[in-house]
Design a protein around this motif. Structure first.
Motif, PDB file in Angstrom:
ATOM      1  N   GLY A 219       0.843  -1.194   0.000  1.00  0.00           N
ATOM      2  CA  GLY A 219       0.000   0.000   0.000  1.00  0.00           C
ATOM      3  C   GLY A 219       0.876   1.241   0.000  1.00  0.00           C
ATOM      4  N   HIS A 220       0.656   2.111   0.997  1.00  0.00           N
ATOM      5  CA  HIS A 220       1.484   3.276   1.300  1.00  0.00           C
ATOM      6  C   HIS A 220       1.296   4.462   0.348  1.00  0.00           C
ATOM      7  CE1 HIS A 220       4.659   5.562   3.153  1.00  0.00           C
ATOM      8  NE2 HIS A 220       5.386   5.577   2.058  1.00  0.00           N
ATOM      9  N   THR A 221       1.117   4.234  -0.932  1.00  0.00           N
ATOM     10  CA  THR A 221       1.068   5.343  -1.887  1.00  0.00           C
ATOM     11  C   THR A 221      -0.269   6.068  -1.908  1.00  0.00           C
ATOM     12  OG1 THR A 221       0.271   3.973  -3.711  1.00  0.00           O
ATOM     13  CG2 THR A 221       2.668   4.099  -3.395  1.00  0.00           C
ATOM     14  N   HIS A 222      -1.334   5.416  -1.423  1.00  0.00           N
ATOM     15  CA  HIS A 222      -2.701   5.950  -1.473  1.00  0.00           C
ATOM     16  C   HIS A 222      -3.156   6.201  -2.916  1.00  0.00           C
ATOM     17  CE1 HIS A 222      -2.660   7.693   2.919  1.00  0.00           C
ATOM     18  NE2 HIS A 222      -2.044   6.513   2.817  1.00  0.00           N
ATOM     19  N   GLY A 223      -2.451   5.614  -3.882  1.00  0.00           N
ATOM     20  CA  GLY A 223      -2.765   5.906  -5.276  1.00  0.00           C
ATOM     21  C   GLY A 223      -2.528   7.355  -5.636  1.00  0.00           C
ATOM     22  N   GLY A 224      -1.713   8.018  -4.819  1.00  0.00           N
ATOM     23  CA  GLY A 224      -1.475   9.443  -4.989  1.00  0.00           C
ATOM     24  C   GLY A 224      -2.400  10.295  -4.135  1.00  0.00           C
ATOM     25  N   GLN A 225      -3.542   9.727  -3.727  1.00  0.00           N
ATOM     26  CA  GLN A 225      -4.588  10.368  -2.910  1.00  0.00           C
ATOM     27  C   GLN A 225      -5.291  11.503  -3.649  1.00  0.00           C
ATOM     28  OE1 GLN A 225      -4.026  10.601   1.419  1.00  0.00           O
ATOM     29  NE2 GLN A 225      -4.926  12.656   1.373  1.00  0.00           N
ATOM     30  N   VAL A 226      -4.535  12.371  -4.276  1.00  0.00           N
ATOM     31  CA  VAL A 226      -5.112  13.430  -5.122  1.00  0.00           C
ATOM     32  C   VAL A 226      -4.458  13.330  -6.500  1.00  0.00           C
ATOM     33  CG1 VAL A 226      -5.358  15.903  -5.499  1.00  0.00           C
ATOM     34  CG2 VAL A 226      -5.594  14.959  -3.181  1.00  0.00           C
ATOM     35  N   ARG A 227      -5.275  13.000  -7.508  1.00  0.00           N
ATOM     36  CA  ARG A 227      -4.771  12.906  -8.879  1.00  0.00           C
ATOM     37  C   ARG A 227      -5.652  13.738  -9.789  1.00  0.00           C
ATOM     38  NH1 ARG A 227      -4.574   6.682  -8.961  1.00  0.00           N
ATOM     39  NH2 ARG A 227      -5.232   6.872 -11.119  1.00  0.00           N
ATOM     40  N   VAL A 228      -5.032  14.609 -10.540  1.00  0.00           N
ATOM     41  CA  VAL A 228      -5.743  15.454 -11.488  1.00  0.00           C
ATOM     42  C   VAL A 228      -5.272  15.088 -12.886  1.00  0.00           C
ATOM     43  CG1 VAL A 228      -6.239  17.815 -12.204  1.00  0.00           C
ATOM     44  CG2 VAL A 228      -5.911  17.293  -9.768  1.00  0.00           C
ATOM     45  N   LEU A 229      -6.222  14.660 -13.726  1.00  0.00           N
ATOM     46  CA  LEU A 229      -5.893  14.187 -15.074  1.00  0.00           C
ATOM     47  C   LEU A 229      -4.829  13.086 -15.024  1.00  0.00           C
ATOM     48  CD1 LEU A 229      -5.814  17.616 -16.975  1.00  0.00           C
ATOM     49  CD2 LEU A 229      -7.700  15.975 -16.829  1.00  0.00           C
ATOM     50  N   GLY A 230      -4.954  12.240 -13.997  1.00  0.00           N
ATOM     51  CA  GLY A 230      -4.044  11.112 -13.847  1.00  0.00           C
ATOM     52  C   GLY A 230      -2.729  11.442 -13.189  1.00  0.00           C
ATOM     53  N   HIS A 231      -2.472  12.717 -12.910  1.00  0.00           N
ATOM     54  CA  HIS A 231      -1.186  13.125 -12.330  1.00  0.00           C
ATOM     55  C   HIS A 231      -1.335  13.352 -10.830  1.00  0.00           C
ATOM     56  CE1 HIS A 231       2.674  15.081 -11.795  1.00  0.00           C
ATOM     57  NE2 HIS A 231       2.060  16.115 -11.247  1.00  0.00           N
ATOM     58  N   ALA A 232      -0.424  12.769 -10.055  1.00  0.00           N
ATOM     59  CA  ALA A 232      -0.408  12.953  -8.601  1.00  0.00           C
ATOM     60  C   ALA A 232       0.774  13.835  -8.227  1.00  0.00           C
ATOM     61  CB  ALA A 232      -0.305  11.610  -7.895  1.00  0.00           C
ATOM     62  N   PRO A 233       0.534  15.015  -7.672  1.00  0.00           N
ATOM     63  CA  PRO A 233       1.655  15.903  -7.323  1.00  0.00           C
ATOM     64  C   PRO A 233       2.522  15.378  -6.190  1.00  0.00           C
ATOM     65  CG  PRO A 233      -0.441  16.837  -6.605  1.00  0.00           C
ATOM     66  CD  PRO A 233      -0.769  15.651  -7.438  1.00  0.00           C
ATOM     67  N   ILE A 234       1.931  14.541  -5.301  1.00  0.00           N
ATOM     68  CA  ILE A 234       2.685  13.993  -4.172  1.00  0.00           C
ATOM     69  C   ILE A 234       2.546  12.477  -4.178  1.00  0.00           C
ATOM     70  CG2 ILE A 234       2.950  13.928  -1.667  1.00  0.00           C
ATOM     71  CD1 ILE A 234       1.753  16.733  -1.563  1.00  0.00           C
ATOM     72  N   ILE A 235       3.669  11.793  -4.307  1.00  0.00           N
ATOM     73  CA  ILE A 235       3.678  10.324  -4.278  1.00  0.00           C
ATOM     74  C   ILE A 235       4.753   9.886  -3.290  1.00  0.00           C
ATOM     75  CG2 ILE A 235       3.956   8.206  -5.603  1.00  0.00           C
ATOM     76  CD1 ILE A 235       3.311   9.850  -8.116  1.00  0.00           C
ATOM     77  N   PRO A 236       4.382   9.196  -2.215  1.00  0.00           N
ATOM     78  CA  PRO A 236       5.373   8.791  -1.212  1.00  0.00           C
ATOM     79  C   PRO A 236       6.162   7.558  -1.634  1.00  0.00           C
ATOM     80  CG  PRO A 236       3.206   8.074  -0.541  1.00  0.00           C
ATOM     81  CD  PRO A 236       3.009   8.845  -1.812  1.00  0.00           C
ATOM     82  N   SER A 237       6.910   7.699  -2.703  1.00  0.00           N
ATOM     83  CA  SER A 237       7.739   6.616  -3.210  1.00  0.00           C
ATOM     84  C   SER A 237       8.980   7.211  -3.853  1.00  0.00           C
ATOM     85  CB  SER A 237       6.982   5.787  -4.255  1.00  0.00           C
ATOM     86  OG  SER A 237       7.854   4.902  -4.942  1.00  0.00           O
ATOM     87  N   ARG A 238      10.099   6.557  -3.671  1.00  0.00           N
ATOM     88  CA  ARG A 238      11.347   7.011  -4.288  1.00  0.00           C
ATOM     89  C   ARG A 238      11.324   6.835  -5.800  1.00  0.00           C
ATOM     90  NH1 ARG A 238      16.221   4.231  -1.144  1.00  0.00           N
ATOM     91  NH2 ARG A 238      17.359   5.379  -2.767  1.00  0.00           N
ATOM     92  N   TYR A 239      10.320   6.120  -6.296  1.00  0.00           N
ATOM     93  CA  TYR A 239      10.269   5.798  -7.719  1.00  0.00           C
ATOM     94  C   TYR A 239       9.150   6.548  -8.444  1.00  0.00           C
ATOM     95  CZ  TYR A 239      13.407   2.277  -5.995  1.00  0.00           C
ATOM     96  OH  TYR A 239      14.464   1.653  -5.369  1.00  0.00           O
ATOM     97  N   GLY A 240       8.669   7.615  -7.838  1.00  0.00           N
ATOM     98  CA  GLY A 240       7.636   8.420  -8.478  1.00  0.00           C
ATOM     99  C   GLY A 240       6.384   7.614  -8.754  1.00  0.00           C
ATOM    100  N   ALA A 241       5.855   7.733  -9.962  1.00  0.00           N
ATOM    101  CA  ALA A 241       4.597   7.078 -10.312  1.00  0.00           C
ATOM    102  C   ALA A 241       4.770   5.619 -10.718  1.00  0.00           C
ATOM    103  CB  ALA A 241       3.921   7.846 -11.446  1.00  0.00           C
ATOM    104  N   ARG A 242       5.991   5.120 -10.706  1.00  0.00           N
ATOM    105  CA  ARG A 242       6.224   3.750 -11.177  1.00  0.00           C
ATOM    106  C   ARG A 242       5.415   2.726 -10.389  1.00  0.00           C
ATOM    107  NH1 ARG A 242      12.020   0.487 -11.160  1.00  0.00           N
ATOM    108  NH2 ARG A 242      11.159  -1.519 -11.855  1.00  0.00           N
ATOM    109  N   PHE A 243       5.315   2.910  -9.073  1.00  0.00           N
ATOM    110  CA  PHE A 243       4.563   1.981  -8.219  1.00  0.00           C
ATOM    111  C   PHE A 243       3.365   2.699  -7.587  1.00  0.00           C
ATOM    112  CE2 PHE A 243       9.047   0.379  -7.871  1.00  0.00           C
ATOM    113  CZ  PHE A 243       8.862  -0.751  -8.650  1.00  0.00           C
TER     114      PHE A 243
END
Length: 286
Positions: A219-243
């Motif tokens: 888990g942990h990423t919350h799917g970005g929690q807030v995504r606009v047009l598929g983009h999440a400004p904050i992702i709690p992962s060292r690998y960005g949107a990869r996971f």
């Protein structure tokens, strides 16, 4: 020109023939679908059918419910908790797995696990801790889980048995502390067993060897929690949107199912990242 046309015609067959029969057989075939939830506080149920040759015959059709990141009493409150228990019981899962980050305050821990104890499965409930749980309430969470007969997988492996066959559940202790926990509990297991690795963050599966793992849940990423047009400004992962969410693969080709989770952190808002329960059905490939 004729040579170029010939190469384009035969290229797919050449690429296909380069794959060994072992690779083709051992490659898992996950199939996913999404259904809206009728339970307030839970936006959807995400279904996966995970097909793999290591799944024992006795576990063909075995149903796993997976939840994570409840952050109980954030956006996810009492009515949502009641809905979650009802939804999980309606799935008739064989086991419930939990990925950590259970609470947003120690005073909420007893009522949270008392409610989760109402989820009925044939093989019980297993869980790991998230970063929030190591920061506060750790002893209280472990105590409540054990009080209700739930299994805490802190760098441990447990065995689920059915009709003389088995699958293994491995859990990771604090995956953010690689100095202490950088050796995966799966390394001592047999490659012949079907092994599920439960870990709070998907980054762990990329950063250390998790050899013998057939499927990782995180888990942990919350799917970005807030995504606009598929983009999440904050992702709690060292690998960005990869996971970010859904089915992903590590560099070592380990499949990871990453859930959006249920609750929220920092801000009590979700946009474009629906809260979800994950349901996985294991299938044995021929």
């Amino acid at each position: 020109m004729k040579k170029s046309l010939y190469l384009f015609a035969v290229l797919p067959f050449l690429l296909f023939s380069c794959k060994s029969s072992k690779q083709m057989v051992s490659s898992p075939r996950p199939v996913s679908s999404v259904a809206s939830s009728a339970y307030p506080g839970i936006d959807r149920v995400r279904h996966y059918e995970f097909i793999h040759h290591d799944v024992p015959q006795a576990f063909d059709g075995f149903r796993i419910a997976f939840i994570s990141d409840l952050h109980y009493r954030s956006l996810f409150k009492e009515k949502g908790l009641t809905s979650l228990v009802q939804l999980l019981n309606a799935q008739h899962a064989d086991v419930l797995l939990m990925g950590g980050d259970y609470q947003e305050g120690c005073r909420y821990v007893p009522e949270l696990f008392a409610a989760l104890a109402e989820v009925k499965t044939q093989m019980g409930t297993y869980g790991v801790m998230g970063n929030n749980d190591y920061e506060r309430c750790y002893d209280k969470i472990v105590g409540e889980m054990e009080h209700h007969g739930m299994h805490v997988l802190e760098h441990k492996v447990d065995t689920l048995r059915r009709n003389g066959e088995q699958i293994l559940l491995a859990g990771v202790r604090n995956p953010f502390d690689l100095n202490s926990n950088g050796r995966s509990p799966t390394l001592a297991l047999s490659p012949d067993d079907f092994v599920i690795l439960l870990v709070h963050t998907p980054d762990y599966v990329e950063e250390v060897s998790v050899a013998h793992t057939d499927l990782a849940l995180a888990g942990h990423t919350h799917g970005g929690q807030v995504r606009v047009l598929g983009h999440a400004p904050i992702i709690p992962s060292r690998y960005g949107a990869r996971f970010l969410t859904g089915l992903k693969y590590s560099t070592a080709k380990v499949p990871i199912i990453i859930t959006n989770g249920i609750g929220t952190s920092n801000k009590n808002i979700r946009i474009g990242a629906p809260s979800e329960v994950v349901l996985i059905t294991l299938r044995r490939s021929n």
